[in-house]
Design a protein around this motif. Structure first.
Motif, PDB file in Angstrom:
ATOM      1  N   UNK A   1       0.838  -1.193   0.000  1.00 28.96           N
ATOM      2  CA  UNK A   1       0.000   0.000   0.000  1.00 28.96           C
ATOM      3  C   UNK A   1       0.874   1.245   0.000  1.00 28.96           C
ATOM      4  N   UNK A   2       0.476   2.273  -0.751  1.00 30.20           N
ATOM      5  CA  UNK A   2       1.230   3.530  -0.677  1.00 30.20           C
ATOM      6  C   UNK A   2       0.991   4.197   0.665  1.00 30.20           C
ATOM      7  N   UNK A   3       1.938   4.987   1.098  1.00 27.27           N
ATOM      8  CA  UNK A   3       1.793   5.728   2.350  1.00 27.27           C
ATOM      9  C   UNK A   3       0.808   6.874   2.191  1.00 27.27           C
ATOM     10  N   UNK A   4       0.337   7.364   3.314  1.00 24.95           N
ATOM     11  CA  UNK A   4      -0.610   8.489   3.298  1.00 24.95           C
ATOM     12  C   UNK A   4       0.013   9.732   2.666  1.00 24.95           C
ATOM     13  N   UNK A   5       1.356   9.812   2.708  1.00 23.90           N
ATOM     14  CA  UNK A   5       2.037  10.982   2.156  1.00 23.90           C
ATOM     15  C   UNK A   5       1.920  11.066   0.635  1.00 23.90           C
ATOM     16  N   UNK A   6       1.387  10.034  -0.002  1.00 21.39           N
ATOM     17  CA  UNK A   6       1.159  10.133  -1.449  1.00 21.39           C
ATOM     18  C   UNK A   6       0.134  11.223  -1.745  1.00 21.39           C
ATOM     19  N   UNK A   7      -0.806  11.403  -0.837  1.00 19.72           N
ATOM     20  CA  UNK A   7      -1.851  12.420  -1.029  1.00 19.72           C
ATOM     21  C   UNK A   7      -1.809  13.535   0.012  1.00 19.72           C
ATOM     22  N   UNK A   8      -1.316  13.204   1.211  1.00 18.88           N
ATOM     23  CA  UNK A   8      -1.336  14.154   2.331  1.00 18.88           C
ATOM     24  C   UNK A   8       0.082  14.594   2.681  1.00 18.88           C
ATOM     25  N   UNK A   9       0.333  15.873   2.606  1.00 18.96           N
ATOM     26  CA  UNK A   9       1.647  16.428   2.907  1.00 18.96           C
ATOM     27  C   UNK A   9       1.978  16.306   4.388  1.00 18.96           C
ATOM     28  N   UNK A  10       3.162  15.834   4.701  1.00 19.23           N
ATOM     29  CA  UNK A  10       3.660  15.810   6.070  1.00 19.23           C
ATOM     30  C   UNK A  10       2.881  14.909   7.018  1.00 19.23           C
ATOM     31  N   UNK A  11       2.158  13.941   6.488  1.00 15.75           N
ATOM     32  CA  UNK A  11       1.415  13.025   7.344  1.00 15.75           C
ATOM     33  C   UNK A  11       0.164  13.621   7.952  1.00 15.75           C
ATOM     34  N   UNK A  12      -0.211  14.842   7.552  1.00 18.38           N
ATOM     35  CA  UNK A  12      -1.435  15.470   8.068  1.00 18.38           C
ATOM     36  C   UNK A  12      -2.619  14.915   7.300  1.00 18.38           C
ATOM     37  N   UNK A  13      -3.346  13.987   7.928  1.00 20.52           N
ATOM     38  CA  UNK A  13      -4.496  13.385   7.259  1.00 20.52           C
ATOM     39  C   UNK A  13      -5.780  13.935   7.848  1.00 20.52           C
ATOM     40  N   UNK A  14      -6.815  13.868   7.092  1.00 22.92           N
ATOM     41  CA  UNK A  14      -8.108  14.361   7.532  1.00 22.92           C
ATOM     42  C   UNK A  14      -8.762  15.175   6.440  1.00 22.92           C
ATOM     43  N   UNK A  15      -9.931  15.672   6.749  1.00 20.93           N
ATOM     44  CA  UNK A  15     -10.721  16.426   5.792  1.00 20.93           C
ATOM     45  C   UNK A  15      -9.969  17.672   5.333  1.00 20.93           C
ATOM     46  N   UNK A  16      -9.842  17.847   4.025  1.00 16.52           N
ATOM     47  CA  UNK A  16      -9.236  19.052   3.471  1.00 16.52           C
ATOM     48  C   UNK A  16      -7.718  19.080   3.480  1.00 16.52           C
ATOM     49  N   UNK A  17      -7.052  17.929   3.656  1.00 12.93           N
ATOM     50  CA  UNK A  17      -5.587  17.937   3.747  1.00 12.93           C
ATOM     51  C   UNK A  17      -4.896  17.306   2.547  1.00 12.93           C
ATOM     52  N   UNK A  18      -5.626  17.038   1.466  1.00 13.34           N
ATOM     53  CA  UNK A  18      -5.003  16.488   0.264  1.00 13.34           C
ATOM     54  C   UNK A  18      -4.319  17.640  -0.461  1.00 13.34           C
ATOM     55  N   UNK A  19      -2.983  17.729  -0.311  1.00 18.16           N
ATOM     56  CA  UNK A  19      -2.260  18.876  -0.846  1.00 18.16           C
ATOM     57  C   UNK A  19      -1.097  18.505  -1.757  1.00 18.16           C
ATOM     58  N   UNK A  20      -0.784  17.220  -1.910  1.00 21.54           N
ATOM     59  CA  UNK A  20       0.339  16.844  -2.766  1.00 21.54           C
ATOM     60  C   UNK A  20      -0.079  16.919  -4.234  1.00 21.54           C
ATOM     61  N   UNK A  21       0.888  17.016  -5.141  1.00 20.90           N
ATOM     62  CA  UNK A  21       0.534  17.044  -6.568  1.00 20.90           C
ATOM     63  C   UNK A  21      -0.267  15.802  -6.996  1.00 20.90           C
ATOM     64  N   UNK A  22       0.128  14.623  -6.521  1.00 18.64           N
ATOM     65  CA  UNK A  22      -0.598  13.398  -6.857  1.00 18.64           C
ATOM     66  C   UNK A  22      -2.030  13.471  -6.314  1.00 18.64           C
TER      67      UNK A  22
END
Length: 157
Positions: free
Chosen positions: A41-62
């Motif tokens: 499984x990919x890590x959460x950092x694929x979509x969430x910068x700096x491990x900050x997960x939750x509503x509104x935290x998808x900030x990476x280019x991917x």
């Protein structure tokens, strides 16, 4: 406000606060693994910068590439649709010449270019409703309290 109404309102609010972590869509890494036939499984950092997960935290280019192709929170179907679009369009979010899906299959981060440096990401939200974890839930709880107060006031009339 009666004690019973207060207890009910607080109970609903606490239930909603407790479910705020679910907005991070914990099933998504497994869906990505299955859809792309990844070894892990990919890590959460694929979509969430700096491990900050939750509503509104998808900030990476991917993550942003997925969102522009229809990804929404807590909707696995939207993730499957967005992944399919990335695959067919051969999207390269970090601009290194390798499509995101190929990087994931190879076990690499689709946000890190060939230089090994992460590409620019959106800044972390430090203001407004998205700044505090569970902030949307807090707004909902406040709305529930307001509705309850209005209902109580209308009963007095």
């Amino acid at each position: 406000m009666s004690v019973h109404s207060l207890i009910r309102t607080v109970s609903v609010g606490l239930t909603l606060l407790g479910s705020a972590a679910a907005w991070a869509s914990p099933a998504y890494p497994g869906v990505i693994r299955t859809e792309l036939n990844l070894a892990t499984e990919p890590g959460c950092n694929a979509c969430h910068q700096g491990g900050n997960v939750g509503f509104g935290t998808v900030t990476t280019p991917f993550g942003q590439s997925l969102r522009t192709r229809g990804l929404v929170a807590a909707n696995e179907g939207s993730l499957r649709t967005a992944l399919s679009a990335l695959l067919s369009e051969r999207v390269d979010s970090d601009g290194d010449g390798t499509p995101d899906t190929d990087e994931l299959v190879a076990g690499r981060d689709p946000n890190v270019g060939d230089s090994g440096e992460p590409v620019d990401v959106l800044p972390d939200v430090t203001y407004g409703c998205g700044a505090a974890p569970g902030a949307p839930v807090g707004l909902l709880l406040g709305g529930l309290l307001l509705l309850n107060a209005r209902r109580r006031a209308s009963r007095r009339r």
